[in-house]
Design a protein around this motif. Sequence first.
Motif, mmCIF file in Angstrom:
data_model
loop_
_atom_site.group_PDB
_atom_site.id
_atom_site.type_symbol
_atom_site.label_atom_id
_atom_site.label_comp_id
_atom_site.label_asym_id
_atom_site.label_seq_id
_atom_site.Cartn_x
_atom_site.Cartn_y
_atom_site.Cartn_z
ATOM 1 N N GLN A 48 0.837 -1.208 0.000
ATOM 2 C CA GLN A 48 0.000 0.000 0.000
ATOM 3 C C GLN A 48 0.867 1.253 0.000
ATOM 4 O O GLN A 48 0.576 2.227 -0.680
ATOM 5 C CB GLN A 48 -0.897 0.020 1.242
ATOM 6 N N ALA A 49 1.958 1.220 0.788
ATOM 7 C CA ALA A 49 2.831 2.390 0.878
ATOM 8 C C ALA A 49 3.487 2.691 -0.468
ATOM 9 O O ALA A 49 3.678 3.850 -0.839
ATOM 10 C CB ALA A 49 3.887 2.171 1.959
ATOM 11 N N ARG B 54 1.595 9.371 0.716
ATOM 12 C CA ARG B 54 1.732 9.537 2.164
ATOM 13 C C ARG B 54 2.429 8.342 2.805
ATOM 14 O O ARG B 54 2.464 8.222 4.014
ATOM 15 C CB ARG B 54 0.356 9.721 2.817
ATOM 16 N N LEU B 55 2.929 7.441 1.985
ATOM 17 C CA LEU B 55 3.656 6.269 2.471
ATOM 18 C C LEU B 55 2.838 5.471 3.478
ATOM 19 O O LEU B 55 3.364 4.929 4.445
ATOM 20 C CB LEU B 55 4.990 6.706 3.095
ATOM 21 N N LEU C 273 12.309 -2.133 -1.357
ATOM 22 C CA LEU C 273 12.600 -1.769 0.039
ATOM 23 C C LEU C 273 13.545 -0.563 0.090
ATOM 24 O O LEU C 273 13.390 0.341 0.916
ATOM 25 C CB LEU C 273 13.229 -2.944 0.793
ATOM 26 N N CYS C 274 14.524 -0.561 -0.815
ATOM 27 C CA CYS C 274 15.443 0.584 -0.895
ATOM 28 C C CYS C 274 14.660 1.847 -1.225
ATOM 29 O O CYS C 274 14.872 2.909 -0.624
ATOM 30 C CB CYS C 274 16.487 0.380 -1.991
ATOM 31 N N ASP C 275 13.767 1.723 -2.179
ATOM 32 C CA ASP C 275 12.998 2.889 -2.611
ATOM 33 C C ASP C 275 12.128 3.414 -1.461
ATOM 34 O O ASP C 275 12.070 4.623 -1.221
ATOM 35 C CB ASP C 275 12.137 2.509 -3.823
ATOM 36 N N LEU C 276 11.484 2.508 -0.757
ATOM 37 C CA LEU C 276 10.653 2.948 0.373
ATOM 38 C C LEU C 276 11.508 3.621 1.450
ATOM 39 O O LEU C 276 11.101 4.610 2.061
ATOM 40 C CB LEU C 276 9.896 1.760 0.979
ATOM 41 N N LYS D 26 10.850 12.094 3.046
ATOM 42 C CA LYS D 26 9.639 12.687 3.613
ATOM 43 C C LYS D 26 9.895 13.122 5.056
ATOM 44 O O LYS D 26 9.513 14.218 5.469
ATOM 45 C CB LYS D 26 8.498 11.659 3.546
ATOM 46 N N GLY D 27 10.556 12.267 5.816
ATOM 47 C CA GLY D 27 10.847 12.586 7.214
ATOM 48 C C GLY D 27 11.679 13.852 7.316
ATOM 49 O O GLY D 27 11.385 14.752 8.112
#
Length: 655
Positions: free
Chosen positions: A99-100, A105-106, A632-635, A642-643
């Motif tokens: 979903q993220a 909005r991750l 996973l790297c991209d997330l 974003k943080g």
Amino acid sequence: MSILPELESRFRTALSTLDVDPEPLLGMIRRSQEPKFGDYQANFAMPLGKRLGKPPRDVAAEIIAGLDVQGFCDEPEVAGPGFINLRVRDDWVIDRLNQAVGDERLGVPAAEEVKTYVVDFSAPNVAKPMHVGHIRSTSIGDALARTLRFAGHHVVTDNHIGDWGTQFGMIIYGYRHFCDAAAYQSDPVAELARLYRLVRQLMDYHDGKAKLDPLAAKLTETEERLEETLASTEGQKLDKKAKKQLNKLRKDAEESREALRSLREKIAAIDETPELARLAAEHPGISQAVLTETAKLHADDEENLQLWKEFLPPCLKVLDETYERLEVTFDHSLGESFYHDRLAPIVDEAIAAGVARESDGAICVFFDDHEVPMIIRKKDGAFLYATTDLATLRYRMEQWKPDAVLYVVDFRQSMHFEHLFSAARQLGCGETELKHVSFGTVLGEDGKPFKTRAGDAVGLESLLDEAVARAGKVVAENDDAKPKGPELSPEQRTQIAETVGIAALKYADLSQNRESDYVFSYDKMLAMNGNTATYMQYAYARVRSIFARGEVDVDALRAAKPTIYLDTPAERALALELLRFGEAIDLCLKDYRPNQLTSYLFELANCYSTFFENCHVLKAETEELRHSRLILCDLTARTIQKGLELLGIDVVEKM
Ligand code: ARG
């Protein structure tokens, strides 16, 4: 949704069958310290057992019987005295990650209850240069505003600039008596700042001289009492109370001595500089005169108002340049002067409402739980900082109807805000949350407030320049050390240094518990290792470089929605950490603490490092695994970006 809120919601239901208030218990669900205890642990069966008079393990079993975690966690386990261990199911984690991937909005949900927040931050006094303390209010306030917005709230930022206070009396006086016309012509703001400092020095000199004798008398008295006490108790064993008294006297004497020493030093500094000594002698009544100039301005005296109108624009321009560099914007900048006409009415209103009354000619608000009242009109009719704040709050309530007003201001103003909030409640500001988001002092490496050698607060602009210059060195060294030689052009280096330098300053500030003092150190804030912006930016750039090296089309990767595999502990740990982003945001907003967000990002970057050390990405065993790891790297990169964005910090693609 993140794991923790999901668990809380499930346990809320389970606990409702027991005759207890679930809310305080839900805070006892934590992440497990070791993988063998699962991912999360609920520790409330022990206190509950005590309360209900049952063995905790039985209570745990009872709770589990009513707990629905199907499809979310494996079968819960009771361990030791009654811990409930939970392991989140991989397919649930994978589902959330998927979903993220497709969500801007991750996967972080927007707040269910949208509130309106007014955030009052930065608020420098113009004519005085911005200094190191302002970076704190500015960074923290901006980060909170951004994070609240991301959480879905309605946010109004307002820079309550000090554009109407005594400092204008000071520069008006300085301008009339000491202005260097040529200097003013070429750089008005620098000249006004010089005048401000000069007048401050002369005022401190005369005020200090007046304080010398009383302070010396107080010291003598304390020393005499100390001697007497020592003499009268000589040879006796002291009880606790007597010891305490003695210590207090010693401490008082030490403080007076120190105050006297510093006062004498300041006075001597002027006496020893002939030019300053001459000016001090020529302007004995300067402190009173400054008050008069201020009062005239406030009474709309034409000449003073004219000067104010002349001084203000260049001062504001300089502020804007700094904000531009910091990439901080405000919805409103309603300075103190904006409330000029609203001061008399708010005082009248407070009197009429019975909230304020006359005392010794002044108008005061008294409080049950405070000895000192809050003065809102002086004997001579002058209004104060507190009056302006009261009028400001009234205006904000009317204008924006906020659910909360946050004041991001130095801890030294705690008493002011306690007074203000208490008075505002009496004046009927209802349920609105009024919060002093207080912060500590920036210290130099010697542990004392960060000052220049001359004893002035360090100017913000020079601080930014220095941080950027040092970031330039870090960037160059890093680039020169690359195995295949430097990659960055001189222009790129300059640009990256600006981003990295400013980020380091902001992050150093944000990563502290805001209420503590913190030691300012360029070396620490620009370290490539540890919880710094530099480390976070580097982590981001490293993740991004994988895509460049592997010539991966990131958009296509996302669109393909590759299957995610979490077969190794490092992959799984990274995945769980990615899902904690929303939790970190909640924690940050709970008590307005951006360091909750920096801590999270740091942990995420560490999880990523472990993942990267243990798992081949571009050289993964299969094409499917390669895609899974790339996503996973991209997330990770997106979450870091974003943080950092929520903290007001930019990333760089290369470093
Ligand atoms: N200008 C003030 C100062 O520098 C800070 C103002 C903070 N905001 C407020 N509403 N009082 O001390």
